[in-house]
Scaffold this motif. Sequence first.
Motif, PDB file in Angstrom:
ATOM      1  N   ALA B  32     175.130  58.953  10.081  1.00 43.06           N
ATOM      2  CA  ALA B  32     176.120  58.419   8.498  1.00 43.06           C
ATOM      3  C   ALA B  32     175.827  58.090   7.512  1.00 43.06           C
ATOM      4  N   ASN B  91     175.716  50.216   9.711  1.00 47.22           N
ATOM      5  CA  ASN B  91     176.508  51.498   9.916  1.00 47.22           C
ATOM      6  C   ASN B  91     177.610  52.459   9.028  1.00 47.22           C
ATOM      7  N   ASP B  94     181.930  54.249   5.015  1.00 49.37           N
ATOM      8  CA  ASP B  94     182.504  55.431   5.107  1.00 49.37           C
ATOM      9  C   ASP B  94     183.372  56.387   4.319  1.00 49.37           C
ATOM     10  N   GLU B  96     185.934  58.621   4.493  1.00 48.30           N
ATOM     11  CA  GLU B  96     187.028  58.798   4.447  1.00 48.30           C
ATOM     12  C   GLU B  96     187.523  57.433   3.389  1.00 48.30           C
ATOM     13  N   TYR B 181     181.161  53.506  -4.372  1.00 49.96           N
ATOM     14  CA  TYR B 181     180.291  53.285  -3.408  1.00 49.96           C
ATOM     15  C   TYR B 181     178.743  52.458  -3.895  1.00 49.96           C
ATOM     16  N   GLN B 201     182.740  50.008  -1.380  1.00 48.80           N
ATOM     17  CA  GLN B 201     181.828  49.137  -0.413  1.00 48.80           C
ATOM     18  C   GLN B 201     180.705  49.687  -0.933  1.00 48.80           C
TER      19      GLN B 201
END
Lengths: 304, 243
Positions: B32, B91, B94, B96, B181, B201
């Motif tokens: 990712a 991580n 994300d 999505e 983001y 995020q």
Amino acid sequence: MVDTSVKLCDIQLKNPVIPASGTFGFGHEFAHWYDLNVLGAICLKGTTKDPRFGNETPRIAEAPAGMLNAVGLQNPGIEAVLETELPALRKLYSGPVIANISGFSKEEYVFCCEKADQSPHVDIIEVNISCPNVQSGGMSFGASAKDAGEITKAVRAVCKKPIFMKLTPNVTDIAEIARACEANGADGISLINTLLAMRIDIKNRKPVLANTTGGLSGPAVFPVALRMVWQVYKAVKLPIIGMGGVSCPEDVVEMMLAGATAVQVGASNLQNPFACPEIIDGLPPLLERLGVSRIAELIGAAHY
Amino acid sequence: MKKGSYIIENTQQIAKNTYRTRLKGDTSAIVAPGQFVNIALAGSFLRRPLSVCDWDEKGLWVIYKTVGKGTSALSKLEPGQKLDLLTGLGNGFDMELAGSRPMLIGGGVGVPPLYGLAKRLMKQGVRPLAILGFNTAEEVFYEKEFAELGCDVVVATVDGSYGQKGFVTDAMPQEGTTFFYACGPEPMLKAVYNRTNTSGQLSFEERMGCGFGACMGCACRTKYGAKRICKDGPVLMKEEVVW
């Protein structure tokens, strides 16, 4: 075929290499990198009665041939360690487990050691009386022979399993502290914890660590650790787990020659997740080159 | 997560004290955008964590500012030299959650991981608005690269020497975006947190010991308990952040 096994009290280790407390969590992160069963034993993250967040960040700083940490005993508390972390580790690992216990009072040490003693998953209890990061705790117990002796006596009274007292190097006479532990019923000595240290950021003129000071570890401290293992071996008859900057098979041999029965690897695990298995793999060829058929014959062999 | 040997293909200075290095090697552990690598450098005990700017099947790019000994040493390494890396750490973002019009907000060397994110969002048919903040004109980089992906790009400089004058928060639209983001220094992240109405995020930075979750060196408090920036982060949901 070289025999790399050693005996710590009555516990058989297939080799003397143990990841040190605080550098290995509860094992799960390293299970991603390799099969934990190659290890001689596993030493768990320092555990206290209640869950702790630890110190504020930054908690980590670079040092020449080493690092500083001021994590401050972040852990989920003894109950979570024994009921959640350890059973989870047992699904991945069947060898000896050393629980590492810290406390801020004699009562807390007794409470946690008694719980650890009752756990079917714990083989040895390492009592940390030396962590230099917690202002109200660890440091003071390990810095005086009287306090070290008192903690040893108190945890001895509630434990049937072997107790290793983990000593701080930040003392005037390490032998005196070790003797106090022996006199009060310890089964072994672990040393050294980190050396009290600090760094300053030259741009903002402030300590790098939020905690101001932290513990120095890594290859930089190896000769200091070796000297103290040597002194403690001379002072007591107990088995010693030697640690402090061990990063290669040669360091393991040196530590054992100074008097260690087993060796813990700390900071190197953080730099190289494969540090322990690489050291373990390197032992048989090194011992063969040295003409050693049983690693246990090295223990204290440099003493005259 | 993987550990492996990587070869320096090239290094270019792309802005003041800012370098881009291409490293050839196995990128299969990178899953990712927003993940990072931890680089072992001769002369330093601890590895240096750097976010991945972009990657393909043959290697990856990192962009970094030479702030200390480690990053300075990295910028001076010659092509062909080998480095030991841990890859696929953390991580990442994300994708999505992006919605139809995500906003990417980067400050300084917080910009690079957003490039890899923008590239992959565009591939999914999502066109982000990128707001890139720098202190001054000579520190600006990647405006053209974001534009070439097809993103809308706004550059802001604190001193007004390039693009809009002010902070990224001055350049952020009040409405019309679906998610954000953000990656950059903590004061910027906090300002973004306070100025955004949508979910988002944020990618955090912290001094690390191991980079893979073992040492608890980079712990932070969240609304859902303590997390490790290296393992549970570096990307946290806006809703869990505690300032």
